[in-house]
Design a protein around this motif. Structure first.
Motif, PDB file in Angstrom:
ATOM      1  N   ASP B  76       0.834  -1.204   0.000  1.00  0.00           N
ATOM      2  CA  ASP B  76       0.000   0.000   0.000  1.00  0.00           C
ATOM      3  C   ASP B  76       0.865   1.250   0.000  1.00  0.00           C
ATOM      4  O   ASP B  76       0.595   2.226  -0.697  1.00  0.00           O
ATOM      5  CB  ASP B  76      -0.905   0.083   1.236  1.00  0.00           C
ATOM      6  N   LEU B  79       2.534   1.971  -3.217  1.00  0.00           N
ATOM      7  CA  LEU B  79       1.517   2.463  -4.156  1.00  0.00           C
ATOM      8  C   LEU B  79       1.242   3.946  -3.928  1.00  0.00           C
ATOM      9  O   LEU B  79       1.275   4.756  -4.857  1.00  0.00           O
ATOM     10  CB  LEU B  79       0.224   1.647  -3.980  1.00  0.00           C
ATOM     11  N   MET B  80       0.975   4.302  -2.655  1.00  0.00           N
ATOM     12  CA  MET B  80       0.594   5.679  -2.370  1.00  0.00           C
ATOM     13  C   MET B  80       1.776   6.641  -2.573  1.00  0.00           C
ATOM     14  O   MET B  80       1.608   7.741  -3.084  1.00  0.00           O
ATOM     15  CB  MET B  80       0.056   5.822  -0.934  1.00  0.00           C
ATOM     16  N   THR B  82       4.240   6.253  -4.621  1.00  0.00           N
ATOM     17  CA  THR B  82       4.482   6.396  -6.054  1.00  0.00           C
ATOM     18  C   THR B  82       3.441   7.319  -6.671  1.00  0.00           C
ATOM     19  O   THR B  82       3.764   8.200  -7.472  1.00  0.00           O
ATOM     20  CB  THR B  82       4.442   5.017  -6.739  1.00  0.00           C
ATOM     21  N   ALA B  83       2.178   7.131  -6.262  1.00  0.00           N
ATOM     22  CA  ALA B  83       1.110   8.000  -6.774  1.00  0.00           C
ATOM     23  C   ALA B  83       1.368   9.446  -6.361  1.00  0.00           C
ATOM     24  O   ALA B  83       1.082  10.382  -7.110  1.00  0.00           O
ATOM     25  CB  ALA B  83      -0.243   7.524  -6.264  1.00  0.00           C
ATOM     26  N   GLN B 100       0.577  -6.654 -11.306  1.00  0.00           N
ATOM     27  CA  GLN B 100      -0.328  -5.559 -10.956  1.00  0.00           C
ATOM     28  C   GLN B 100       0.394  -4.207 -10.974  1.00  0.00           C
ATOM     29  O   GLN B 100      -0.115  -3.226 -11.536  1.00  0.00           O
ATOM     30  CB  GLN B 100      -0.907  -5.829  -9.562  1.00  0.00           C
ATOM     31  N   TYR B 101       1.584  -4.153 -10.381  1.00  0.00           N
ATOM     32  CA  TYR B 101       2.301  -2.885 -10.306  1.00  0.00           C
ATOM     33  C   TYR B 101       2.850  -2.488 -11.674  1.00  0.00           C
ATOM     34  O   TYR B 101       2.947  -1.301 -11.984  1.00  0.00           O
ATOM     35  CB  TYR B 101       3.400  -2.943  -9.236  1.00  0.00           C
ATOM     36  N   ALA B 102       3.220  -3.493 -12.489  1.00  0.00           N
ATOM     37  CA  ALA B 102       3.701  -3.192 -13.840  1.00  0.00           C
ATOM     38  C   ALA B 102       2.542  -2.687 -14.693  1.00  0.00           C
ATOM     39  O   ALA B 102       2.662  -1.706 -15.417  1.00  0.00           O
ATOM     40  CB  ALA B 102       4.328  -4.431 -14.457  1.00  0.00           C
ATOM     41  N   ASP B 104      -0.032  -1.170 -13.698  1.00  0.00           N
ATOM     42  CA  ASP B 104      -0.412   0.174 -13.251  1.00  0.00           C
ATOM     43  C   ASP B 104       0.680   1.202 -13.480  1.00  0.00           C
ATOM     44  O   ASP B 104       0.561   2.340 -13.028  1.00  0.00           O
ATOM     45  CB  ASP B 104      -0.770   0.152 -11.759  1.00  0.00           C
ATOM     46  N   ASN B 105       1.781   0.769 -14.115  1.00  0.00           N
ATOM     47  CA  ASN B 105       2.811   1.752 -14.421  1.00  0.00           C
ATOM     48  C   ASN B 105       3.495   2.261 -13.164  1.00  0.00           C
ATOM     49  O   ASN B 105       4.011   3.370 -13.141  1.00  0.00           O
ATOM     50  CB  ASN B 105       2.161   2.950 -15.135  1.00  0.00           C
ATOM     51  N   ALA B 106       3.475   1.468 -12.107  1.00  0.00           N
ATOM     52  CA  ALA B 106       4.037   1.925 -10.834  1.00  0.00           C
ATOM     53  C   ALA B 106       5.513   1.611 -10.715  1.00  0.00           C
ATOM     54  O   ALA B 106       6.207   2.200  -9.895  1.00  0.00           O
ATOM     55  CB  ALA B 106       3.288   1.274  -9.671  1.00  0.00           C
ATOM     56  N   PRO B 393      -4.734 -10.435  -6.971  1.00  0.00           N
ATOM     57  CA  PRO B 393      -5.286 -10.209  -5.631  1.00  0.00           C
ATOM     58  C   PRO B 393      -6.774 -10.556  -5.543  1.00  0.00           C
ATOM     59  O   PRO B 393      -7.222 -11.139  -4.556  1.00  0.00           O
ATOM     60  CB  PRO B 393      -5.051  -8.714  -5.397  1.00  0.00           C
TER      61      PRO B 393
END
Lengths: 302, 442
Positions: B76, B79-80, B82-83, B100-102, B104-106, B393
């Protein structure tokens, strides 16, 4: 205010208004920045496919129509409704009952009041962990106590029929906050009303029924609305005690599904739509409570 | 007049304080080494292992200084952060996070860096390289790997009149041995179990794969209710029917925490468990006298092709999008991927190395007597991984919920898995449609 009236404001009045606005400006800025802006953005994102990390893509009402067809959404809503429908009235009865008891004239009352209020000061997470042990099906305190009176306690934590009741029972632990507010309300009931009732031959129950409860009704309404808001947003305790809403999603509450959508599944738009639906539900229930209470709530001096 | 002067002075004072505090807390960009922040999820001896690697790296050169920060809820927070545009330079995520992270471009692709540093697929046991890939690009490199095997209690088998040196080879054999070890007390309550599908509960979503089931075809089709998956869930149900769903639940609720002497396996309440390479650490810590052994998890008798089934996963190092020092970050990651760095780390975790090349010293000094077994299992063609899709997930939650429903006898295996299929296929369809709309190849 009509136009001419505004124009007629004197220089002094204008200056005063400016000062007043300046004084409330921290609140206004905070409200706009941290309340209105997030709310508005959430409303916008609820109409988008949005994962937080990619730019939002407008998809219209798809999140809302998707939710209507989502079984887990309905399951979490039903779980939350069940919890609220039982936890609110139970909590109310217990809190009023305790407040009535703690309003009697007994020696050392301050100590009793403190003792009954103390549990609501325990932080949520340790409390949840503690209750896991109380409810433990094999070695739990609750089932041990039940066994002494010959009752075979259920498997509170892993039986789908008992997991929600366990949480409702646990919520009573935090009745202290509401209790203190009721207690304050009770102190406000004018003594002469009791005297008058007593002269008319009213006994304890009649006095409670016809004097105390009506005089307490504004406080009951307030606590009822706070209860609705709190119960529908129950999160931390089940999130800690029942990962994933186990067993079999019987404790999967609305906010847990919302949280998972936002932070685990990276579906922020979907989660925002859930947030707005919950907002409308709570608003609706609050207005309903206000409407229903019009006849039954008595305000002093009104 | 005085009031006006005072208010101007107050404003200046506040502004000055803000300026001064910014000045003294600002990171100096000029001289000194580049600081790379690294978010680590492990604590205790596993956290110490990575700290030792970081210290060694920092000691080897003067240009880069890695700062390790232990972070809870790392998924989490990464994610936050990076956002919010302020991520760490390196984050230690879990392998199944990669798709998932790839998606989402994270996290950024590491292909160019890998080429530059000569890091390639051939260096790794295939599954550990593949877990860091998404759509043909490298997004994460392994930090520590894992595999699972059947752990069993030799003393309990011997006491039940069984050969402690002959672990079950098939599921059917295991069920027979398990049945001999189930024991009830005078009050009818379970006090001992042979094997329980719900214990330790970390792979409840995966039993169907042991019977040959697959999560999806890797492209467009979810296969949650295939006959193999259903068979796996029927096996789960057979335990609830034989020993009582409630009795199993009550018995299990009395188990202590995993990391404690009250752990069901360590306190000899359960004789056989699927566990990972780390179990040896906890046995040493909490039950050093336990007589135990590890063996490949059994396969269905009619599916010898499913022998050597193992769940594999790994910790991965990624560079979040927006990291301030990606070049320096990768230099650190590359050190972790070197044989020296990797053996230091994996020895500290007491796990195997994901690399093909392993020093003799590593094998000789490794405390886990079964380390070769865990390494060999990683090479198995039945090395199972979480479905490599951003939907994992959700898929995981659905499969775990189906496990609950079946184990509690609330739904039949077919019905529970049909529900999973009906929920997951539209999600995959939608994901593919979104990717097509973005003009991405499948």
């Amino acid at each position: 205010m009509s136009q001419p009236a505004r124009r007629r404001l004197s220089a002094a009045a204008r200056s005063e208004r400016l000062t007043a606005l300046l004084f409330v400006s921290p609140w206004i800025v905070g409200f706009l920045l941290f309340e209105v802006y997030p709310l508005a953005m959430a409303a916008y994102y609820s109409l988008c496919d949005y994962s937080v990390l990619r730019a939002p893509v407008w998809i219209g009402a798809m999140n809302y129509t998707g939710l209507m067809a989502d079984d887990v959404f309905w399951k979490s809503l039903a779980n939350t409704g069940f919890y609220a429908a039982l936890a609110i009235p139970f909590g109310m009865v217990v809190a009023i009952g305790l407040a009535l008891l703690l309003n009697t004239k007994v020696r050392g009352m301050a100590v009793y009041r403190t003792v009954f209020f103390l549990p609501s000061l325990v932080p949520t997470i340790p409390l949840a962990v503690l209750w896991l042990w109380v409810f433990n099906g094999e070695h739990g305190v609750l089932n041990t106590v039940l066994a002494t009176v010959g009752v075979k306690g259920p498997n509170w934590l892993s039986d789908v029929n008992w997991s929600k009741p366990a949480l409702i029972l646990m919520a009573l632990w935090g009745a202290g906050n509401a209790m203190v507010i009721y207690l304050a309300g009770l102190q406000d009931v004018p003594q002469e009303m009791y005297e008058a009732a007593e002269l008319d031959g009213a006994r304890w129950w009649a006095r409670t029924r016809h004097v105390t409860l009506p005089m307490l009704s504004p406080v009951i309404l307030f606590n009822g609305i706070m209860g609705i808001i709190g119960a529908l947003q129950v999160f931390a305790e089940p999130y800690v005690m029942f990962p994933g809403g186990a067993p079999a999603r019987s404790t999967y509450f609305y906010t847990m599904y919302l949280f998972d959508n936002a932070f685990v599944y990276h579906k922020m738009g979907y989660a925002c739509a859930m947030g707005w639906i919950m907002f409308v539900i709570i608003l609706g229930l609050t207005l309903l409570a206000l409407r229903l209470s019009e006849k039954h709530v008595h305000y002093q001096g009104a | 007049m005085l009031r006006r002067i005072l208010s101007v002075a107050a404003v200046l004072l506040i502004a000055g304080a803000v300026w001064w505090s910014e000045k003294i807390t600002a990171v100096s960009v000029s001289a000194g080494p580049v600081e790379v922040t690294y978010w680590e999820k492990w604590t205790s001896f596993e956290g110490d292992a990575m700290r030792a690697v970081v210290d060694t790296f920092n000691g080897k050169q003067k240009r880069i200084r890695v700062k390790l920060l232990t972070v809870s809820g790392i998924e989490d927070k990464t994610l936050m952060a990076t956002a919010g545009g302020n991520p760490p330079d390196v984050a230690g995520l879990y392998g199944p996070n990669i798709p998932q992270y790839a998606e989402d471009n994270a996290v950024i692709p590491l292909d160019d860096y890998c080429r530059k540093y000569g890091i390639k697929a051939d260096d790794y046991i295939p599954v550990y390289w593949d877990n860091g890939l998404y759509k043909g690009h490298v997004y994460g490199l392994c930090s520590t790997p894992e595999t699972t095997a059947l752990h069993y209690n030799k003393r309990m088998l011997r006491d039940a009149g069984l050969d402690p040196n002959k672990p079950p080879a098939t599921i059917e054999e295991m069920d027979v041995i398990s049945d001999k070890l189930f024991l009830r007390g005078k009050d009818g309550k379970l006090v001992r179990a042979g094997f329980m599908p719900a214990e330790p509960g970390w792979w409840n979503w995966g039993w169907g794969c042991v019977f040959g089931g697959k999560f999806w075809d890797g492209k467009a089709r979810i296969t949650a209710n295939s006959p193999e998956m259903v068979r796996g869930y029927e096996w789960i149900r057979s335990y609830s029917k034989k020993y009582g769903a409630d009795d199993l639940q009550t018995f299990r609720s009395g188990f202590g925490n995993f990391s404690s002497p009250q752990n069901a396996f360590l306190s000899e309440k359960v004789a056989m468990e699927l566990q990972g390479v780390w179990m040896h650490n906890f046995i040493t810590m909490f039950a050093p006298k336990l007589e135990w052994a590890a063996a490949p998890f059994p396969h269905p008798a009619d599916r010898p092709d499913m022998a050597n089934t193992t769940y594999t996963s790994e910790d991965v190092l990624v560079i979040p999008r927006g990291a301030k020092h990606p070049d320096e970050a990768f230099e650190f990651i590359a050190y972790v991927q070197s044989q020296e760095g990797m053996e230091l780390l994996c020895m500290g975790h007491r796990k195997q190395s994901p690399l093909r090349k392993v020093s003799q010293r590593f094998w000789k000094t490794h405390p886990n007597p079964y380390i070769k077994l865990f390494t060999d299992l990683a090479w198995s063609k039945n090395a199972l991984v979480a479905a490599r899709t951003p939907l994992w997930p959700e898929y995981n939650a659905e499969m775990s919920n189906a496990f609950d429903e079946v184990a509690l006898l609330k739904a039949t295996p077919q019905a529970a898995l049909d529900k999973v299929q009906a929920r997951m296929q539209p999600k995959l369809d939608r994901l593919l449609a979104v990717q097509r709309a973005r003009g991405e190849q499948q």
